[in-house]
Design a protein around this motif. Structure first.
Motif, PDB file in Angstrom:
ATOM      1  N   THR A 175       0.838  -1.201   0.000  1.00  0.00           N
ATOM      2  CA  THR A 175       0.000   0.000   0.000  1.00  0.00           C
ATOM      3  C   THR A 175       0.871   1.249   0.000  1.00  0.00           C
ATOM      4  O   THR A 175       1.870   1.315   0.718  1.00  0.00           O
ATOM      5  N   VAL A 176       0.500   2.212  -0.821  1.00  0.00           N
ATOM      6  CA  VAL A 176       1.046   3.567  -0.731  1.00  0.00           C
ATOM      7  C   VAL A 176      -0.152   4.500  -0.644  1.00  0.00           C
ATOM      8  O   VAL A 176      -1.022   4.490  -1.511  1.00  0.00           O
ATOM      9  N   SER A 177      -0.208   5.302   0.420  1.00  0.00           N
ATOM     10  CA  SER A 177      -1.356   6.162   0.662  1.00  0.00           C
ATOM     11  C   SER A 177      -0.884   7.553   1.047  1.00  0.00           C
ATOM     12  O   SER A 177      -0.021   7.701   1.923  1.00  0.00           O
ATOM     13  N   PHE A 178      -1.446   8.586   0.403  1.00  0.00           N
ATOM     14  CA  PHE A 178      -1.042   9.955   0.711  1.00  0.00           C
ATOM     15  C   PHE A 178      -2.116  10.922   0.236  1.00  0.00           C
ATOM     16  O   PHE A 178      -3.006  10.558  -0.545  1.00  0.00           O
ATOM     17  N   TYR A 179      -2.004  12.176   0.701  1.00  0.00           N
ATOM     18  CA  TYR A 179      -3.085  13.139   0.525  1.00  0.00           C
ATOM     19  C   TYR A 179      -2.551  14.481   0.031  1.00  0.00           C
ATOM     20  O   TYR A 179      -1.371  14.622  -0.284  1.00  0.00           O
ATOM     21  N   ASN A 180      -3.436  15.457  -0.038  1.00  0.00           N
ATOM     22  CA  ASN A 180      -3.113  16.773  -0.574  1.00  0.00           C
ATOM     23  C   ASN A 180      -1.888  17.358   0.129  1.00  0.00           C
ATOM     24  O   ASN A 180      -1.798  17.354   1.357  1.00  0.00           O
ATOM     25  N   GLY A 181      -0.956  17.885  -0.668  1.00  0.00           N
ATOM     26  CA  GLY A 181       0.259  18.460  -0.109  1.00  0.00           C
ATOM     27  C   GLY A 181       1.365  17.447   0.096  1.00  0.00           C
ATOM     28  O   GLY A 181       2.459  17.809   0.545  1.00  0.00           O
ATOM     29  N   GLN A 182       1.131  16.188  -0.234  1.00  0.00           N
ATOM     30  CA  GLN A 182       2.126  15.130  -0.060  1.00  0.00           C
ATOM     31  C   GLN A 182       2.516  14.560  -1.423  1.00  0.00           C
ATOM     32  O   GLN A 182       1.721  14.584  -2.366  1.00  0.00           O
TER      33      GLN A 182
END
Length: 562
Positions: free
Chosen positions: A154-161
């Motif tokens: 899994t690779v999970s990330f959000y706004n600004g990342q």
């Protein structure tokens, strides 16, 4: 090597500028090689749907409506088997020219997908090579970099990342991710090429792939049955989805070629610049979709303001073809017209009976690297085996959750265990209203702000420090209370010219648009919201979620200019 075997009868051929062959004996003008659409088994036009350029139809029916739009600005080249079905009156005629042969649609040769036994991952210098470890960007750093081949769970990330993959000149970096949740930027760096295999994709706006970059530098290969980029802000990549049964794109800007076996659905305010190769697909284009390039499909239904406008395109880079496969346009010739002489690497494809969701989570089998997965508060140089653990209850509003740093999702009145004086990180999440669920696979939206919670052995009462976003929980209380103006805000959506029969929706949260919507959303996040009139989308806005000026109230009003 797996070969996708379906083609129409092939005539004597000639090499073309646009990498597709045209039979000799066409009873039309000579430039029919520069067509916008090849529909093997028919095309149906309605509304103001339009082909800017030529269309070629091998079989079936060409049907168009009594619209004020000229549905084909060029010529419709049809074989003798094609039926032309036009309205009795009130239509703008299009030029129809008969061919005596069918047009060859090409053949895509697909290499198998690399798994943990692939030489790509056995020889990598990366620690991620067997598909068991995960990376959750944002806990300790807002970026994660790969410089060599890698296979992750899994690779999970959000706004600004940022998730950055580097490839040096004359190098092709191969990365496979079972679960990819993109809320930030997938970035490609270096002068080489990146091939990114994705088993399952979730996320969306403001998520992007290679924004502002060269689409030839990134190739995304979907390995599952569902593929596409719904509500992603920008995608600059070639995309291959030859195992898919469905390929969708809703909204967003896309540059690069698409090769798929899945039925195509493009809708909303989306644009695609490149070749769309789907010779066995039912293609449906609606809304204001624009394809600038060429579409090869089985059947076409085009309506609304959708447009296909012919534009010459390029094929896959030869170095990428060695990894993923290639499109033959003429008996062993690749898209650039060269003979195919390079033998592709044969790699083992994992068993199709194993679904990504059934794989073992890395936390159950492998201790994550300290550089990727955040400190959960359980690592300490001292012996903490005798530290007291407590159970903390969680209070969140309805239709919201918190997501702990290890991926655990907790709803209202759920609990977690933590040692005294240890920290744990979490995010606020808005649930999917349809099933009251947040997960990393497309249900709900996770906020971009990371909070800290610690159970203090000395604190007398619970406190919250806004500067560090830290909740201190007293040992005698043991309750984590997330509240408005600190963690989330209720946004109320209205229309300036009246709310009757006008709705607001939020993808993955409020999928069925509602009138006078009031929804709790995580602070500090930018949320894409859509305005509807009579359930037809009329506008979209990226709304930054913040507190009201008056901190004594727990809501903020948002007005659409309609």
């Amino acid at each position: 090597m797996k070969r996708v075997k379906k083609m129409v009868a092939m005539a004597t051929v000639m090499t073309m500028v646009f990498n597709v062959v045209m039979p000799i004996g066409v009873l039309a003008k000579e430039n029919t090689n520069e067509y916008g659409v090849l529909a093997k088994n028919g095309a149906n036009f309605s509304g103001s749907g339009q082909i800017i350029g030529d269309i070629v139809i091998n079989n079936g029916t060409l049907k168009y409506s009594n619209s004020a739009t000229k549905h084909v600005t060029g010529t419709a080249h049809v074989s003798p088997e094609v039926k032309v079905d036009k309205p009795a009156q009130g239509y703008i005629p299009i030029e129809v020219s008969e061919m005596d042969k069918e047009l060859y649609s090409g053949l895509f040769n697909t290499n198998n997908y690399p798994d943990e036994n692939s030489e790509y991952f056995k020889k990598t210098t990366s620690e991620y090579k067997d598909g068991t470890q995960s990376v959750y960007i944002g806990w300790q750093t807002n970026r994660f970099d790969l410089t060599d081949n890698a296979y992750l769970d899994t690779v999970s990330f959000y706004n600004g990342q940022t998730f950055e993959i580097h490839a040096d000149k004359n190098q092709t970096t191969v990365v496979r991710v079972k679960h990819l949740n993109v809320g930030g930027e997938v970035k490609v760096s270096g002068d080489g090429y990146v091939v990114l295999y994705v088993d399952e994709l979730s996320g969306g706006n403001p998520g992007s792939f290679n924004a502002g970059g060269d689409s030839s530098k990134l190739t995304v290969v979907f390995t599952g049955k569902n593929a596409g980029y719904n509500n992603f802000k920008e995608v600059n990549a070639n995309t291959i989805a030859m195992n898919a049964t469905k390929y969708t794109q809703v909204n967003g800007i896309f540059a690069g070629n698409v090769y798929t076996s899945g039925n195509l659905e493009f809708s909303g305010d989306s644009s695609i610049t490149g070749k769309v190769y789907a010779p066995d697909s039912k293609t449906v284009l609606t809304g204001s979709t624009k394809i600038y390039g060429q579409l090869i499909t089985d059947t076409l239904e085009i309506s609304g303001g959708a447009v296909v406008s012919y534009k010459a395109t390029n094929g896959l880079p030869s170095e990428v073809e060695k990894v993923v496969g290639n499109l033959d346009t003429e008996n062993g010739k690749t898209e650039d017209g060269k003979e195919e002489t390079t033998k592709k690497e044969e790699v083992t494809k994992p068993e199709e009976t194993t679904k990504p969701s059934e794989t073992t989570k890395p936390s159950e089998t492998t201790k994550p690297s300290e550089t990727t997965k955040p400190d959960s508060g359980n690592d300490n140089k001292d012996d903490d085996s005798d530290k007291e653990s407590v159970e903390v209850s969680v209070i969140v509003p309805l239709k919201m959750s918190i997501r702990l740093q290890d991926g655990t999702v907790l709803n209202n009145k759920s609990s977690f265990k933590i040692e005294l004086d240890k920290e744990i990180k979490f995010q606020m999440c808005s649930n999917n209203w349809d099933n009251d669920t947040y997960d990393d696979n497309g249900n709900g939206i996770a906020g971009t702000v990371v909070y800290t919670a610690v159970v203090s052995s000395t604190a007398k009462k619970n406190t919250y420090d806004a500067a560090s976003r830290t909740f201190t929980i007293a040992k005698g209380d043991k309750v984590l209370r997330t509240d408005t103006n600190n963690c989330f805000m209720a946004y109320r959506f209205y229309f300036k010219k009246g709310n009757y029969n006008k709705q607001t929706g939020i993808n993955s949260v409020v999928n069925t648009p509602l009138e006078s919507l009031s929804v709790n959303l995580p602070l500090g996040s930018t949320i894409t919201c859509d305005a509807y009139k009579e359930y037809s989308r009329i506008d979209s806005a990226d709304v930054f979620i913040e507190t009201a000026d008056d901190k004594t109230i727990c809501y903020k009003d948002y007005y659409w200019e309609y």
